[in-house]
Design a protein around this motif. Structure first.
Motif, PDB file in Angstrom:
ATOM      1  N   CYS A   1       0.638  -1.336   0.273  1.00  9.30           N
ATOM      2  CA  CYS A   1       0.348  -0.349   0.202  1.00  9.30           C
ATOM      3  C   CYS A   1       1.015   1.111  -0.162  1.00  9.30           C
ATOM      4  CB  CYS A   1      -0.751   0.274   1.205  1.00  9.30           C
ATOM      5  SG  CYS A   1      -2.257  -0.592   1.045  1.00  9.30           S
ATOM      6  N   THR A   2       0.489   2.068  -0.457  1.00  4.75           N
ATOM      7  CA  THR A   2       1.017   3.948  -0.968  1.00  4.75           C
ATOM      8  C   THR A   2       0.702   4.230   0.743  1.00  4.75           C
ATOM      9  OG1 THR A   2      -1.315   4.755  -0.939  1.00  4.75           O
ATOM     10  CG2 THR A   2       0.394   4.125  -2.705  1.00  4.75           C
ATOM     11  N   LEU A   3       1.732   4.705   1.411  1.00  4.51           N
ATOM     12  CA  LEU A   3       1.134   4.986   3.001  1.00  4.51           C
ATOM     13  C   LEU A   3       0.291   5.626   3.534  1.00  4.51           C
ATOM     14  CD1 LEU A   3       2.755   5.138   5.200  1.00  4.51           C
ATOM     15  CD2 LEU A   3       4.540   7.680   5.180  1.00  4.51           C
ATOM     16  N   LEU A   4      -0.749   7.107   2.563  1.00  2.59           N
ATOM     17  CA  LEU A   4      -1.792   7.521   3.315  1.00  2.59           C
ATOM     18  C   LEU A   4      -2.814   6.542   3.319  1.00  2.59           C
ATOM     19  CD1 LEU A   4      -2.844   9.629   3.443  1.00  2.59           C
ATOM     20  CD2 LEU A   4      -3.630  10.001   1.454  1.00  2.59           C
ATOM     21  N   ALA A   5      -3.203   5.444   2.169  1.00  2.22           N
ATOM     22  CA  ALA A   5      -3.585   4.329   2.419  1.00  2.22           C
ATOM     23  C   ALA A   5      -3.574   3.186   3.251  1.00  2.22           C
ATOM     24  CB  ALA A   5      -3.779   2.761   1.131  1.00  2.22           C
ATOM     25  N   PHE A   6      -2.236   3.030   4.041  1.00  3.32           N
ATOM     26  CA  PHE A   6      -1.633   1.943   5.198  1.00  3.32           C
ATOM     27  C   PHE A   6      -2.334   2.806   6.197  1.00  3.32           C
ATOM     28  CE2 PHE A   6       1.485   0.624   7.603  1.00  3.32           C
ATOM     29  CZ  PHE A   6       0.885  -0.365   8.390  1.00  3.32           C
ATOM     30  N   LEU A   7      -1.704   3.859   6.662  1.00  2.00           N
ATOM     31  CA  LEU A   7      -2.279   5.176   7.498  1.00  2.00           C
ATOM     32  C   LEU A   7      -3.710   5.397   7.870  1.00  2.00           C
ATOM     33  CD1 LEU A   7       0.766   7.663   7.798  1.00  2.00           C
ATOM     34  CD2 LEU A   7       0.476   6.080   8.611  1.00  2.00           C
ATOM     35  N   CYS A   8      -4.309   5.510   6.899  1.00  2.00           N
ATOM     36  CA  CYS A   8      -5.944   6.079   6.720  1.00  2.00           C
ATOM     37  C   CYS A   8      -6.970   4.752   7.582  1.00  2.00           C
ATOM     38  CB  CYS A   8      -6.467   6.089   5.620  1.00  2.00           C
ATOM     39  SG  CYS A   8      -5.849   7.724   5.105  1.00  2.00           S
ATOM     40  N   ARG A   9      -6.036   3.517   6.830  1.00  2.00           N
ATOM     41  CA  ARG A   9      -7.141   1.669   6.534  1.00  2.00           C
ATOM     42  C   ARG A   9      -6.895   1.663   8.628  1.00  2.00           C
ATOM     43  NH1 ARG A   9      -6.429  -3.881   4.281  1.00  2.00           N
ATOM     44  NH2 ARG A   9      -4.035  -3.206   4.272  1.00  2.00           N
ATOM     45  N   ASN A  10      -5.308   2.151   9.092  1.00  2.35           N
ATOM     46  CA  ASN A  10      -4.710   1.520  10.191  1.00  2.35           C
ATOM     47  C   ASN A  10      -4.567   0.268  10.182  1.00  2.35           C
ATOM     48  OD1 ASN A  10      -5.453   2.480  13.775  1.00  2.35           O
ATOM     49  ND2 ASN A  10      -5.291   4.072  12.371  1.00  2.35           N
ATOM     50  N   LYS A  11      -4.592  -0.831   9.477  1.00  7.22           N
ATOM     51  CA  LYS A  11      -3.460  -2.049   9.678  1.00  7.22           C
ATOM     52  C   LYS A  11      -2.782  -2.131   7.829  1.00  7.22           C
ATOM     53  CE  LYS A  11      -8.433  -3.936   8.640  1.00  7.22           C
ATOM     54  NZ  LYS A  11      -9.691  -4.278   9.408  1.00  7.22           N
ATOM     55  N   GLY A  12      -2.273  -3.407   7.717  1.00 11.88           N
ATOM     56  CA  GLY A  12      -1.341  -3.895   6.777  1.00 11.88           C
ATOM     57  C   GLY A  12      -0.986  -4.857   6.315  1.00 11.88           C
ATOM     58  N   ASP A  13      -0.020  -4.791   5.461  1.00 19.63           N
ATOM     59  CA  ASP A  13      -0.020  -6.313   5.268  1.00 19.63           C
ATOM     60  C   ASP A  13       2.153  -6.267   6.383  1.00 19.63           C
ATOM     61  OD1 ASP A  13       1.272  -8.731   5.009  1.00 19.63           O
ATOM     62  OD2 ASP A  13      -0.082  -9.348   3.732  1.00 19.63           O
ATOM     63  N   CYS A  14       2.637  -6.831   6.288  1.00 20.51           N
ATOM     64  CA  CYS A  14       4.001  -6.684   7.439  1.00 20.51           C
ATOM     65  C   CYS A  14       4.991  -6.148   5.990  1.00 20.51           C
ATOM     66  CB  CYS A  14       4.568  -8.408   6.950  1.00 20.51           C
ATOM     67  SG  CYS A  14       4.967  -8.987   5.585  1.00 20.51           S
ATOM     68  N   GLU A  15       4.296  -5.918   5.054  1.00 18.44           N
ATOM     69  CA  GLU A  15       5.152  -5.178   3.409  1.00 18.44           C
ATOM     70  C   GLU A  15       5.034  -3.522   4.365  1.00 18.44           C
ATOM     71  OE1 GLU A  15       4.653  -8.823   1.774  1.00 18.44           O
ATOM     72  OE2 GLU A  15       3.682  -7.453   2.479  1.00 18.44           O
ATOM     73  N   ASP A  16       4.379  -3.214   4.712  1.00 18.68           N
ATOM     74  CA  ASP A  16       3.437  -2.198   4.872  1.00 18.68           C
ATOM     75  C   ASP A  16       4.094  -1.476   6.530  1.00 18.68           C
ATOM     76  OD1 ASP A  16       1.639  -2.161   2.395  1.00 18.68           O
ATOM     77  OD2 ASP A  16       0.112  -2.936   3.677  1.00 18.68           O
ATOM     78  N   HIS A  17       3.748  -2.568   6.758  1.00 16.10           N
ATOM     79  CA  HIS A  17       4.931  -2.237   8.687  1.00 16.10           C
ATOM     80  C   HIS A  17       6.252  -1.811   8.508  1.00 16.10           C
ATOM     81  CE1 HIS A  17       0.472  -3.893  10.033  1.00 16.10           C
ATOM     82  NE2 HIS A  17       1.042  -3.097  10.453  1.00 16.10           N
ATOM     83  N   SER A  18       6.946  -2.997   7.313  1.00 18.82           N
ATOM     84  CA  SER A  18       8.457  -2.675   7.029  1.00 18.82           C
ATOM     85  C   SER A  18       8.778  -1.215   6.606  1.00 18.82           C
ATOM     86  CB  SER A  18       8.908  -3.878   6.351  1.00 18.82           C
ATOM     87  OG  SER A  18       8.560  -5.007   7.187  1.00 18.82           O
ATOM     88  N   ASN A  19       8.133  -0.947   5.411  1.00 15.41           N
ATOM     89  CA  ASN A  19       8.359   0.608   4.457  1.00 15.41           C
ATOM     90  C   ASN A  19       8.086   1.350   5.458  1.00 15.41           C
ATOM     91  OD1 ASN A  19       8.918  -1.133   2.288  1.00 15.41           O
ATOM     92  ND2 ASN A  19       6.359  -1.231   1.436  1.00 15.41           N
ATOM     93  N   LEU A  20       7.109   1.928   6.458  1.00 16.67           N
ATOM     94  CA  LEU A  20       6.355   2.797   6.891  1.00 16.67           C
ATOM     95  C   LEU A  20       7.958   2.822   8.306  1.00 16.67           C
ATOM     96  CD1 LEU A  20       5.319   4.898   8.496  1.00 16.67           C
ATOM     97  CD2 LEU A  20       3.417   3.333   9.779  1.00 16.67           C
ATOM     98  N   LEU A  21       8.423   1.407   9.383  1.00 21.09           N
ATOM     99  CA  LEU A  21       9.288   1.680  10.051  1.00 21.09           C
ATOM    100  C   LEU A  21      10.151   1.840   9.606  1.00 21.09           C
ATOM    101  CD1 LEU A  21       9.986   1.023  12.735  1.00 21.09           C
ATOM    102  CD2 LEU A  21      10.752  -1.452  12.510  1.00 21.09           C
ATOM    103  N   CYS A  22      10.635   1.603   8.612  1.00 17.99           N
ATOM    104  CA  CYS A  22      12.638   1.394   7.512  1.00 17.99           C
ATOM    105  C   CYS A  22      12.961   3.422   7.445  1.00 17.99           C
ATOM    106  CB  CYS A  22      12.464   0.811   6.026  1.00 17.99           C
ATOM    107  SG  CYS A  22      13.971   0.907   5.679  1.00 17.99           S
ATOM    108  N   SER A  23      11.529   3.958   6.787  1.00 16.21           N
ATOM    109  CA  SER A  23      11.417   5.047   6.272  1.00 16.21           C
ATOM    110  C   SER A  23      11.627   5.882   7.934  1.00 16.21           C
ATOM    111  CB  SER A  23       9.987   5.432   6.009  1.00 16.21           C
ATOM    112  OG  SER A  23       9.631   5.018   4.691  1.00 16.21           O
ATOM    113  N   LEU A  24      10.620   5.557   9.083  1.00 16.05           N
ATOM    114  CA  LEU A  24      10.711   6.017  10.583  1.00 16.05           C
ATOM    115  C   LEU A  24      12.488   5.991  10.941  1.00 16.05           C
ATOM    116  CD1 LEU A  24       7.328   5.378  11.660  1.00 16.05           C
ATOM    117  CD2 LEU A  24       8.420   7.428  11.866  1.00 16.05           C
ATOM    118  N   LEU A  25      13.016   5.151  10.686  1.00 17.12           N
ATOM    119  CA  LEU A  25      14.504   4.761  11.263  1.00 17.12           C
ATOM    120  C   LEU A  25      15.597   5.932  10.371  1.00 17.12           C
ATOM    121  CD1 LEU A  25      14.366   1.048  11.740  1.00 17.12           C
ATOM    122  CD2 LEU A  25      13.758   2.744  13.869  1.00 17.12           C
ATOM    123  N   LEU A  26      15.438   5.328   8.517  1.00 18.45           N
ATOM    124  CA  LEU A  26      15.997   6.455   8.202  1.00 18.45           C
ATOM    125  C   LEU A  26      15.714   8.451   8.483  1.00 18.45           C
ATOM    126  CD1 LEU A  26      15.421   4.808   5.007  1.00 18.45           C
ATOM    127  CD2 LEU A  26      16.838   5.290   5.534  1.00 18.45           C
TER     128      LEU A  26
END
Length: 662
Positions: free
Chosen positions: A367-392
């Motif tokens: 998912c694109t980040l907005l779709a993931f955040l608005c739905r408030n849930k997603g697959d492991c890829e969505d979680h990993s992409n967001l966590l990696c972005s925050l750690l960067l």
């Protein structure tokens, strides 16, 4: 009681608006005409005020007005008369007053109005919701140039009644305050679309992603009146990305109006040039990726079964380079540490992309980040992409890892490389961290090898927003993997220039910009109280069905709070604190000869009934809730910890104390 002049005029204005809303003036005119006809015809006498009020009262108009007036009771008065609740601060439940937006006259705005929807055929048979009835709702979320908006929820229907307006600032965060107002030509070069995400919320509070759409707003620059109406056809997501789900009527308007509009030929030429430029960049990257993959396969034929993922499909079924799903994301003041960021990502719900039909195949949907955040849930890829972005964003060298866990199940997780060479794996679904110490297969058998604690088995590739590496070591097993990314005999890199051409900031409009994170809208104390009260009712009813009475111990309930706070602190920081004080307090609260039992449990949703059903499935918890004995006292404590984006960690602890009778 005298009012200051400004308050008096404000009160008059409110009364006037209320009377207008009910059309009281029109009804008074009707009554006046009727009364004059009935009572004044015979003798032409004067009609007094009392006569008119009497007539209004007889026809129930005064009663109607009084019913419409809502008198706000004193908050503390409410507190005294309401049912006893665990102590918290009081919150005024009156509806919030809409604040007026201050429009800066030196800046350009786009006023986007959503004027209803039509052809949402899935809801064709949906009955009209009764007043006060809970029903499924649609909510529209918007993101444009670092600004986020949300519509009011509307009942799901074939023609949903969206009536919302959003004021979008055009040159937000791009030009200084001293800059001149942007003209049409400058705005034409702003290629950021308005990203619109439609979410359906069912009666249980579960969210579903209905559609994700990128609106090209610049057509308004060529509209003669500065206003244009657009019918936007929304397509479904995932396997339904070619199926229409409905149409939204949208009206776009520029504020202030443009002195000089562009010709439609200019705007269409600009759009065509942008599309061609993007398509050419994507074509060249695809040619390069194919060449890179051929070279990778020539190293070792077995590489063709490794999980090396260069492209991934988003919710609209569009293939995009995986590197474009990650970029440094700063959370402002909403998150303070990388570990807190990991905790935040882990409390966002986990849900695999839905698949229609059997076969056990995994439907891929990054998912694109907005779709993931608005739905408030997603697959492991969505979680990993967001966590990696925050750690960067926190300045770490972070990568998303693509590989497998037990039984060969595909999985993604995050890895950080320390300046001293320390490799740490971060599990985005749980927030757990694992230090990686590779096993050396060439060591003699007697050398003690580290035992890996992480659940990962193989690793095929790693990537972030600037780099992509394919694993070309003889074995792709994680436990013997060496993460020396500078050694091209172990990790085959992709050209940084090639990645930059299709990922921000080098890429054009095909890659959606990241939205900023939003602060939580949940009041932790109020939500904790509500869930706790609901659980008390559920426990009492459950015990009543078993023929047991229920006596609550408020003091014991309060003493459970430090334990819940300590559990959340440990999940966030990995540090356990305060256990001695908690144990000491419990020992003092439980008399000699009595037994204490406690059961903590953690959820990432706020549904009390669902949480209670889960708790009953645990034999330990059921033993506490269904406790029998002498002088049984029950306790329950709920603590909600809020995170950005309305994510929350909910800790519940059930406890009981009773006299041990042998």
């Amino acid at each position: 009681m005298s009012l200051p002049p400004e308050k008096a005029s404000e009160l008059k204005q409110i009364i006037h608006q209320q009377l207008l809303k009910m059309d009281v003036h029109g009804r008074i005119r009707e009554v006046l005409a009727e009364t004059i006809r009935e009572e004044l015809a015979p003798e032409h006498q004067q009609l007094s005020t009392e006569d008119l009020i009497k007539a209004l009262r007889q026809r129930g108009i005064i009663d109607d007005v009084m019913k419409e007036l809502k008198f706000v009771t004193d908050v503390n008065e409410k507190a005294r008369t309401s049912a006893p609740k665990p102590s918290t601060h009081f919150v005024d439940r009156e509806p919030p007053v809409l604040k007026k937006t201050n429009i800066d006259p030196t800046r350009r705005y786009l006023y986007l109005q959503v004027l209803g929807g039509k052809a949402f055929l899935e809801h064709l048979q949906e009955p009209e919701p009764l007043p006060g009835q809970i029903c499924s709702t649609f909510t529209l979320y918007l993101h444009f140039r670092n600004q986020r908006f949300r519509s009011k929820p509307v009942p799901c229907a074939c023609e949903p009644d969206f009536q919302d307006g959003f004021l979008l600032e055009i040159h937000k965060d791009s030009l200084g305050d001293g800059s001149k107002m942007v003209d049409a030509t400058t705005m034409l070069s702003i290629c950021d679309p308005v990203h619109m995400v439609l979410i359906k919320t069912d009666t249980f509070g579960e969210t579903t992603l209905v559609a994700s759409y990128f609106l090209e707003w610049r057509s308004v620059l060529a509209a003669e009146s500065g206003i244009t109406n657009v019918a936007v056809e929304l397509l479904g997501v995932g396997t339904e990305s070619k199926v229409s789900v409905g149409v939204l009527n949208i009206r776009l308007e520029m504020y202030p109006q443009l002195n000089k509009t562009l010709s439609p030929e200019i705007t269409s030429t600009q759009f065509t040039l942008e599309r061609q430029k993007t398509a050419e960049k994507e074509r060249l990257f695809l040619v390069y990726a194919k060449q890179w993959w051929r070279e990778y396969l020539q190293i070792r034929p077995t590489h063709n079964v490794r999980l090396v993922k260069i492209f991934a499909q988003d919710e609209n079924g569009v293939n995009r380079p995986v590197c474009s799903y990650v970029r440094p994301l700063r959370a402002g003041r909403l998150l303070d540490t990388p570990r807190q960021a990991a905790r935040f990502v882990s409390v966002l719900g986990y849900e695999r992309a839905p698949v229609i039909g059997g076969g056990g195949g995994k439907q891929e949907q990054w998912c694109t980040l907005l779709a993931f955040l608005c739905r408030n849930k997603g697959d492991c890829e969505d979680h990993s992409n967001l966590l990696c972005s925050l750690l960067l964003g926190f300045g770490l060298e972070a990568f998303v890892c693509v590989g497998t866990k037990a039984k060969g199940v595909p999985h993604t997780w995050v890895m950080t490389c320390g300046t001293d060479g320390t490799i740490v794996f971060w599990e985005s679904l749980t927030g757990h961290r694992y230090i990686h110490r590779p096993i050396n297969p060439d060591d003699p058998p007697l050398v003690e090898q580290p035992k890996p604690l992480y659940p990962y088995r193989t690793i095929g590739c790693i990537f972030n927003h600037q780099k992509f590496f394919g694993n070309c070591q003889p074995s792709d097993a994680v436990e013997i993997c060496v993460f020396d990314l500078h050694d091209e005999s172990k990790w085959k890199p992709m050209s940084g220039e090639a990645i930059k051409s299709v990922c921000p900031p080098g890429a054009t409009s095909s890659v959606p910009p990241f939205p900023p994170l939003c602060a939580s809208a949940i009041d932790a104390a109020v939500t904790s109280n509500e869930i706790e009260l609901q659980l008390r009712i559920l426990v009492s009813e459950h015990r009543k069905d078993l023929g047991l009475s229920t006596v609550w111990d408020d003091q014991l309930s309060y003493l459970l709070s430090p334990a819940l706070a300590a559990y959340e602190l440990e999940r966030t920081t990995g540090v356990s604190a305060g256990n001695e004080e908690f144990q000491d307090a419990i020992r003092r609260a439980v008399p000699d000869g009595h037994t204490f039992k406690g059961f903590p449990i953690h959820f990432v949703h706020r549904n009390a009934r669902r949480a209670f059903a889960t708790c009953l499935r645990s034999p330990f918890c059921e033993e506490i809730i269904c406790c029998r004995g002498d002088q049984v006292r029950l306790a329950v404590r709920v603590r909600v910890f809020t995170y950005p984006e309305s994510a929350c960690a909910v800790w519940i602890m059930f406890a009981c104390k009773y006299r041990s009778v042998l």
